[in-house]
Design a protein around this motif. Structure first.
Motif, short mmCIF file in Angstrom:
data_model
loop_
_atom_site.label_atom_id
_atom_site.label_comp_id
_atom_site.label_asym_id
_atom_site.label_seq_id
_atom_site.Cartn_x
_atom_site.Cartn_y
_atom_site.Cartn_z
N VAL A 305 0.83 -1.20 0.00
CA VAL A 305 0.00 0.00 0.00
C VAL A 305 0.87 1.25 0.00
CG1 VAL A 305 -1.68 1.33 1.34
CG2 VAL A 305 -1.96 -1.14 1.08
N SER A 306 1.90 1.25 0.84
CA SER A 306 2.81 2.41 0.90
C SER A 306 3.51 2.63 -0.43
CB SER A 306 3.84 2.20 2.01
OG SER A 306 3.21 2.09 3.27
N ALA A 307 3.94 1.54 -1.06
CA ALA A 307 4.63 1.65 -2.35
C ALA A 307 3.68 2.20 -3.42
CB ALA A 307 5.16 0.29 -2.77
N GLU A 308 2.44 1.72 -3.41
CA GLU A 308 1.47 2.20 -4.38
C GLU A 308 1.15 3.68 -4.15
OE1 GLU A 308 -2.91 0.97 -6.22
OE2 GLU A 308 -2.04 -0.13 -4.54
N ARG A 309 1.03 4.06 -2.86
CA ARG A 309 0.76 5.46 -2.53
C ARG A 309 1.92 6.35 -2.97
NH1 ARG A 309 -2.82 9.21 -2.64
NH2 ARG A 309 -2.44 10.89 -1.16
N ALA A 310 3.14 5.89 -2.75
CA ALA A 310 4.32 6.65 -3.17
C ALA A 310 4.33 6.83 -4.68
CB ALA A 310 5.59 5.94 -2.70
N ALA A 311 3.92 5.80 -5.41
CA ALA A 311 3.87 5.89 -6.87
C ALA A 311 2.84 6.92 -7.32
CB ALA A 311 3.56 4.51 -7.46
N VAL A 312 1.68 6.95 -6.64
CA VAL A 312 0.63 7.91 -6.98
C VAL A 312 1.10 9.34 -6.72
CG1 VAL A 312 -1.68 8.73 -6.35
CG2 VAL A 312 -1.25 6.28 -6.60
N VAL A 313 1.75 9.55 -5.58
CA VAL A 313 2.26 10.89 -5.25
C VAL A 313 3.33 11.31 -6.26
CG1 VAL A 313 3.52 12.25 -3.54
CG2 VAL A 313 1.71 10.69 -2.80
N SER A 314 4.22 10.39 -6.63
CA SER A 314 5.26 10.71 -7.60
C SER A 314 4.66 11.06 -8.95
CB SER A 314 6.22 9.52 -7.74
OG SER A 314 6.84 9.21 -6.51
N GLU A 315 3.64 10.31 -9.36
CA GLU A 315 2.97 10.59 -10.63
C GLU A 315 2.32 11.97 -10.61
OE1 GLU A 315 -0.72 8.80 -13.34
OE2 GLU A 315 0.04 7.71 -11.59
N ALA A 316 1.68 12.29 -9.48
CA ALA A 316 1.06 13.61 -9.35
C ALA A 316 2.10 14.72 -9.37
CB ALA A 316 0.25 13.67 -8.05
N ALA A 317 3.25 14.49 -8.73
CA ALA A 317 4.32 15.49 -8.70
C ALA A 317 4.85 15.76 -10.10
CB ALA A 317 5.45 15.03 -7.78
N ILE A 318 5.02 14.70 -10.89
CA ILE A 318 5.50 14.87 -12.26
C ILE A 318 4.49 15.63 -13.10
CG2 ILE A 318 6.11 13.62 -14.37
CD1 ILE A 318 7.24 11.39 -12.57
N SER A 319 3.21 15.29 -12.94
CA SER A 319 2.15 15.97 -13.70
C SER A 319 2.07 17.45 -13.32
CB SER A 319 0.81 15.29 -13.44
OG SER A 319 0.83 13.95 -13.85
N ALA A 320 2.33 17.75 -12.06
CA ALA A 320 2.19 19.13 -11.58
C ALA A 320 3.47 19.94 -11.71
CB ALA A 320 1.76 19.12 -10.11
N THR A 321 4.54 19.35 -12.26
CA THR A 321 5.83 20.05 -12.33
C THR A 321 5.75 21.40 -13.03
OG1 THR A 321 7.13 18.01 -12.19
CG2 THR A 321 8.19 19.91 -13.22
N PRO A 322 5.11 21.52 -14.21
CA PRO A 322 5.04 22.85 -14.85
C PRO A 322 4.36 23.89 -13.97
CG PRO A 322 4.43 21.13 -16.42
CD PRO A 322 4.51 20.47 -15.06
N MET A 323 3.25 23.50 -13.33
CA MET A 323 2.55 24.43 -12.47
C MET A 323 3.39 24.85 -11.28
SD MET A 323 0.72 24.46 -9.31
CE MET A 323 -0.07 22.88 -9.03
N LEU A 324 4.07 23.89 -10.68
CA LEU A 324 4.88 24.19 -9.49
C LEU A 324 6.09 25.04 -9.85
CD1 LEU A 324 4.71 20.71 -7.71
CD2 LEU A 324 3.51 22.81 -7.07
N MET A 325 6.67 24.84 -11.03
CA MET A 325 7.82 25.66 -11.43
C MET A 325 7.37 27.08 -11.77
SD MET A 325 10.14 23.60 -10.81
CE MET A 325 11.52 24.65 -11.26
N MET A 326 6.18 27.22 -12.37
CA MET A 326 5.64 28.56 -12.60
C MET A 326 5.36 29.27 -11.27
SD MET A 326 3.15 28.44 -15.95
CE MET A 326 2.06 27.16 -15.33
N HIS A 327 4.86 28.49 -10.34
CA HIS A 327 4.62 29.03 -9.00
C HIS A 327 5.92 29.54 -8.39
CE1 HIS A 327 3.65 29.37 -4.83
NE2 HIS A 327 4.15 28.20 -4.48
N LEU A 328 7.00 28.81 -8.61
CA LEU A 328 8.30 29.18 -8.06
C LEU A 328 8.75 30.54 -8.60
CD1 LEU A 328 10.64 28.01 -6.28
CD2 LEU A 328 11.67 27.23 -8.40
N LEU A 329 8.53 30.77 -9.90
CA LEU A 329 8.97 32.02 -10.52
C LEU A 329 8.05 33.20 -10.21
CD1 LEU A 329 10.07 30.87 -14.11
CD2 LEU A 329 11.53 31.55 -12.20
N SER A 330 6.78 32.91 -9.97
CA SER A 330 5.82 34.01 -9.87
C SER A 330 5.45 34.40 -8.44
CB SER A 330 4.52 33.62 -10.60
OG SER A 330 3.91 32.50 -9.97
N ARG A 331 5.68 33.53 -7.48
CA ARG A 331 5.14 33.73 -6.14
C ARG A 331 5.62 35.01 -5.47
NH1 ARG A 331 9.08 31.94 -2.49
NH2 ARG A 331 7.57 31.81 -0.80
#
Length: 486
Positions: A305-331
């Motif tokens: 379960v922990s491994a599957e949850r870690a995979a889901v979080v990692s997938e979400a982090a990769i998908s959100a990378t453009p948004m998070l990097m824009m946030h870094l520049l604009s905040r």
């Protein structure tokens, strides 16, 4: 190892660590965004970041005074640091020699007491339950505010100033001496500090803490400094993405089999600008799409379960990378046009420097600008959220050009003194030098008094260092007196 034994770029970097951190952080997080706004791509960038396009129509944006205020640190700070180092380096080195090395026993005692203090307050205030109550980005922000209301200021001092400082002491000794004790203690301290930061629902402090660890290794390690710095830098970037995903709840929550696994998540990540002391800021309303939650199979092991949850979080982090990097520049960059506009047209909007010196002023520039920036979006954190700015920009807000220049001069003097700390000093002093490097970052983000006295401020580890020195001197004096009496 001394500064003189380090050659090339690394030697220059070590000798000017604190002002470099200030100028680099200021350029990347404040200036770069404004250069983008002033370019032909500015309108598209503002729209992509999700901020009001009216920002580009402010009366004073991109005027001469605007650019002078924005680029002033790149002229003033290097000159002041140069003068301070010319006049103060010998005095600082003499002072550093009087600070004793922190022993293993003292380090264990101080770190253990800090952890017990934090955990007991977490339990008493129900922090674990509040943390788990955040199911999406908005409820996560609400949980953060709730945690800050329940925990008193002293707990945050220990979490953000004392625990990281003691951890840097351990990592410094590991880099200089090696050995099983320092390896284990460093690893344990990093894990515990990371857990504390995550539990208070804050991402920037843990990212900055990891930056401090990487800087400690780069400055003090004997071999493979650049390789370790590159690997550490990649870890910091990955940490920023993963911690942001966890704190902003961008990953879908686990679902049981009764819920369809084919439905996609379309969640607006509406995140607040946090309080100035934590350097959290509000990113745009952006959409995270195409993240499909997976059902948790009944009977699965905890490890699976922990491994599957870690995979889901990692997938979400990769998908959100453009948004998070824009946030870094604009905040932090987006607030500069509003600071210059509002406090040029209304210099006493928040009452000036004397009004800010009083306890609990009615108006704070950071809150005032937050309200101006997000009033059109019906933001639910109006009156609570803050939009802090660099030390001299905040100075401009409370006292015009005079206070802006004075604030930058004071910050530059402090950075100059910190850059005089020798790398071959005791780990007690060397760790404070790393804290000073992070203070350089904070000078690029918040008012000057915050760098000194906020929960992550320089004053608290300095106070601990001074207290430890006095305790050692007192103990040695009593020992010597007892021996002489025999």
């Amino acid at each position: 190892m001394s500064y003189n034994s380090i050659n090339g770029f690394r030697g220059y970097f070590c000798r000017n660590l604190q002002p470099i951190c200030f100028l680099v952080a200021y350029f990347v997080l404040v200036v770069l965004g404004n250069l983008i706004y002033a370019s032909p791509f500015g309108l598209r960038a503002i729209e992509a970041f999700g901020y009001p396009v009216a920002t580009l129509k402010l009366n004073h944006i991109f005027t001469l005074g605007y650019w002078v205020l924005l680029f002033m640190p790149f002229v003033v700070t290097p000159m002041i640091v140069f003068l301070v180092k010319k006049t103060s380096v010998n005095l600082v080195e003499c002072f550093a020699k009087k600070i004793p090395e922190m022993t293993k026993a003292w380090l264990i005692v101080l770190f253990s007491l800090s952890c017990i203090f934090v955990l007991s307050n977490f339990y008493k205030c129900g922090v674990f339950e509040i943390f788990q109550s955040g199911k999406d980005s908005v409820s996560s922000v609400e949980a953060r505010f709730e945690i800050r209301e329940r925990l008193h200021f002293g707990v945050f001092i220990v979490i953000q100033a004392i625990v990281p400082y003691l951890s840097y002491v351990a990592v410094t000794n590991l880099s200089k001496k090696g050995g099983a004790f320092w390896y284990v203690f460093s690893l344990v301290s990093i894990l515990i500090a990371s857990s504390f930061f995550v539990m208070i629902n804050m991402k920037w402090p843990v990212v900055l803490y990891y930056v401090g660890v990487v800087l400690t290794i780069f400055v003090h390690t004997e071999k493979y400094a650049y390789t370790k710095a590159v690997v550490g830098g990649l870890i910091v970037i990955a940490t920023y993405l993963l911690i942001s995903t966890v704190v902003f709840r961008l990953a879908p929550e686990p679902m049981d089999n009764s819920v369809s696994t084919a439905s996609a998540i379309h969640e607006k990540a509406h995140i607040d600008q946090h309080q100035a002391g934590s350097q959290e800021a509000k990113p745009p309303k952006l959409i995270v799409t195409e993240i499909v939650p997976k059902a948790i199979q009944p009977g699965g092991t905890n490890l699976a379960v922990s491994a599957e949850r870690a995979a889901v979080v990692s997938e979400a982090a990769i998908s959100a990378t453009p948004m998070l990097m824009m946030h870094l520049l604009s905040r932090m960059s987006i607030v500069v046009p509003y600071y210059y506009q509002e406090f040029t047209d209304h210099p006493s909007a928040c009452g000036g420097i004397l009004a800010q010196a009083r306890p609990g002023p009615v108006c704070r520039p950071s809150t005032y600008i937050y309200n101006k920036l997000f009033v059109s979006s019906n933001d639910q954190f109006i009156g609570l959220g803050t939009s802090p700015a660099a030390v001299h920009i905040t100075g401009y807000a409370v006292g015009g050009w005079t206070v802006a220049i004075f604030a930058l001069l004071c910050a530059s003097v402090i950075l100059g003194v910190l850059s005089c700390i020798p790398v071959n000093a005791s780990s007690t002093v060397s760790a404070f030098g790393i804290v000073g490097a992070l203070a350089g970052y904070h000078f690029s983000q918040i008012p000057g008094e915050g760098v000194i006295f906020y929960e992550h401020g320089l004053f608290w580890p300095f106070l601990l260092m001074a207290g430890y020195t006095c305790a050692v001197w007192l103990f040695n004096s009593k020992t010597m007196a007892a021996e002489s009496a025999l």
